[in-house]
Design a protein around this motif. Sequence first.
Motif, PDB file in Angstrom:
ATOM      1  N   ILE A 184    -125.132  20.923  37.438  1.00 27.01           N
ATOM      2  CA  ILE A 184    -124.793  20.969  39.116  1.00 27.01           C
ATOM      3  C   ILE A 184    -125.830  22.321  39.274  1.00 27.01           C
ATOM      4  O   ILE A 184    -125.844  22.694  40.300  1.00 27.01           O
ATOM      5  CB  ILE A 184    -123.168  20.618  38.807  1.00 27.01           C
ATOM      6  N   ILE A 185    -125.216  23.915  38.206  1.00 24.29           N
ATOM      7  CA  ILE A 185    -126.024  24.358  39.101  1.00 24.29           C
ATOM      8  C   ILE A 185    -127.007  25.173  38.843  1.00 24.29           C
ATOM      9  O   ILE A 185    -127.837  25.613  39.738  1.00 24.29           O
ATOM     10  CB  ILE A 185    -125.404  26.153  37.703  1.00 24.29           C
ATOM     11  N   VAL A 186    -127.565  24.756  38.341  1.00 28.00           N
ATOM     12  CA  VAL A 186    -129.006  24.133  37.999  1.00 28.00           C
ATOM     13  C   VAL A 186    -129.641  23.418  39.985  1.00 28.00           C
ATOM     14  O   VAL A 186    -130.768  24.184  40.154  1.00 28.00           O
ATOM     15  CB  VAL A 186    -130.204  23.729  36.584  1.00 28.00           C
ATOM     16  N   LEU A 187    -128.843  22.158  39.778  1.00 29.06           N
ATOM     17  CA  LEU A 187    -129.256  21.313  41.313  1.00 29.06           C
ATOM     18  C   LEU A 187    -128.878  22.637  42.023  1.00 29.06           C
ATOM     19  O   LEU A 187    -129.687  22.026  43.140  1.00 29.06           O
ATOM     20  CB  LEU A 187    -128.794  20.359  40.572  1.00 29.06           C
ATOM     21  N   LEU A 188    -127.588  23.069  42.466  1.00 32.01           N
ATOM     22  CA  LEU A 188    -127.302  24.326  43.934  1.00 32.01           C
ATOM     23  C   LEU A 188    -128.480  25.012  43.411  1.00 32.01           C
ATOM     24  O   LEU A 188    -128.555  25.608  44.996  1.00 32.01           O
ATOM     25  CB  LEU A 188    -126.277  24.427  43.808  1.00 32.01           C
ATOM     26  N   LEU A 189    -129.175  25.842  42.524  1.00 30.01           N
ATOM     27  CA  LEU A 189    -130.574  26.138  42.916  1.00 30.01           C
ATOM     28  C   LEU A 189    -131.154  26.102  42.941  1.00 30.01           C
ATOM     29  O   LEU A 189    -132.547  26.989  43.317  1.00 30.01           O
ATOM     30  CB  LEU A 189    -129.859  27.134  41.555  1.00 30.01           C
ATOM     31  N   THR A 190    -131.873  24.774  42.803  1.00 22.19           N
ATOM     32  CA  THR A 190    -132.943  24.802  42.565  1.00 22.19           C
ATOM     33  C   THR A 190    -133.811  23.007  43.856  1.00 22.19           C
ATOM     34  O   THR A 190    -134.254  23.279  44.002  1.00 22.19           O
ATOM     35  CB  THR A 190    -133.857  24.580  41.525  1.00 22.19           C
ATOM     36  N   TYR A 191    -132.599  22.392  45.090  1.00 18.62           N
ATOM     37  CA  TYR A 191    -132.679  20.945  45.185  1.00 18.62           C
ATOM     38  C   TYR A 191    -133.962  21.473  46.140  1.00 18.62           C
ATOM     39  O   TYR A 191    -134.386  20.375  46.547  1.00 18.62           O
ATOM     40  CB  TYR A 191    -131.275  20.564  45.470  1.00 18.62           C
ATOM     41  N   ARG A 192    -133.712  22.406  46.828  1.00 21.52           N
ATOM     42  CA  ARG A 192    -134.394  22.785  48.243  1.00 21.52           C
ATOM     43  C   ARG A 192    -135.266  24.071  48.579  1.00 21.52           C
ATOM     44  O   ARG A 192    -134.394  24.887  47.612  1.00 21.52           O
ATOM     45  CB  ARG A 192    -133.689  22.501  49.430  1.00 21.52           C
ATOM     46  N   LEU A 193    -136.476  24.454  48.834  1.00 19.94           N
ATOM     47  CA  LEU A 193    -136.369  25.080  49.415  1.00 19.94           C
ATOM     48  C   LEU A 193    -137.438  25.699  50.017  1.00 19.94           C
ATOM     49  O   LEU A 193    -138.167  24.348  51.339  1.00 19.94           O
ATOM     50  CB  LEU A 193    -138.632  25.557  48.312  1.00 19.94           C
TER      51      LEU A 193
END
Length: 141
Positions: A39-48
């Motif tokens: 979840i942490i990785v997802l929140l940090l990298t799901y969009r740019l």
Amino acid sequence: MFKSVQIGWAVIFILLTIMTILGFTVDQNSLIFSALVCIIVLLLTYRLTITIDNNWIKFSMGIGLINGKFAIKDILDCAAVEYIPLGWGIRFRPGKIIYNVAGSKALELTVKGKSLKIWIGTDDPETLVRIIREIKRKQML
């Protein structure tokens, strides 16, 4: 102001798949820890997101904890580049730092005072280059 948003669908799919598989294969304590990490990785990298206005180029990944901004006046050069992505997130390669969440195209920035070139992933780097060059041209007048 111009805004470009790139969604990391592969990152989202992979992390959700990992969490699903772990849900069926590990004990509850391991699942909670693994799910939190995913979840942490997802929140940090799901969009740019890249935002360009008359003074700044700003970018942020995910919920915005990973971000940066560069003054247009400090941009020495910009270019559209294509590359072979070796994963997503923040990548270091000789002479450059890459921020990406999807795809194989990026906006390359050469910034005054920075030893590394900055590559920011985007689906349409040519448009961003055109916008930056137009803003810089207007600032020189």
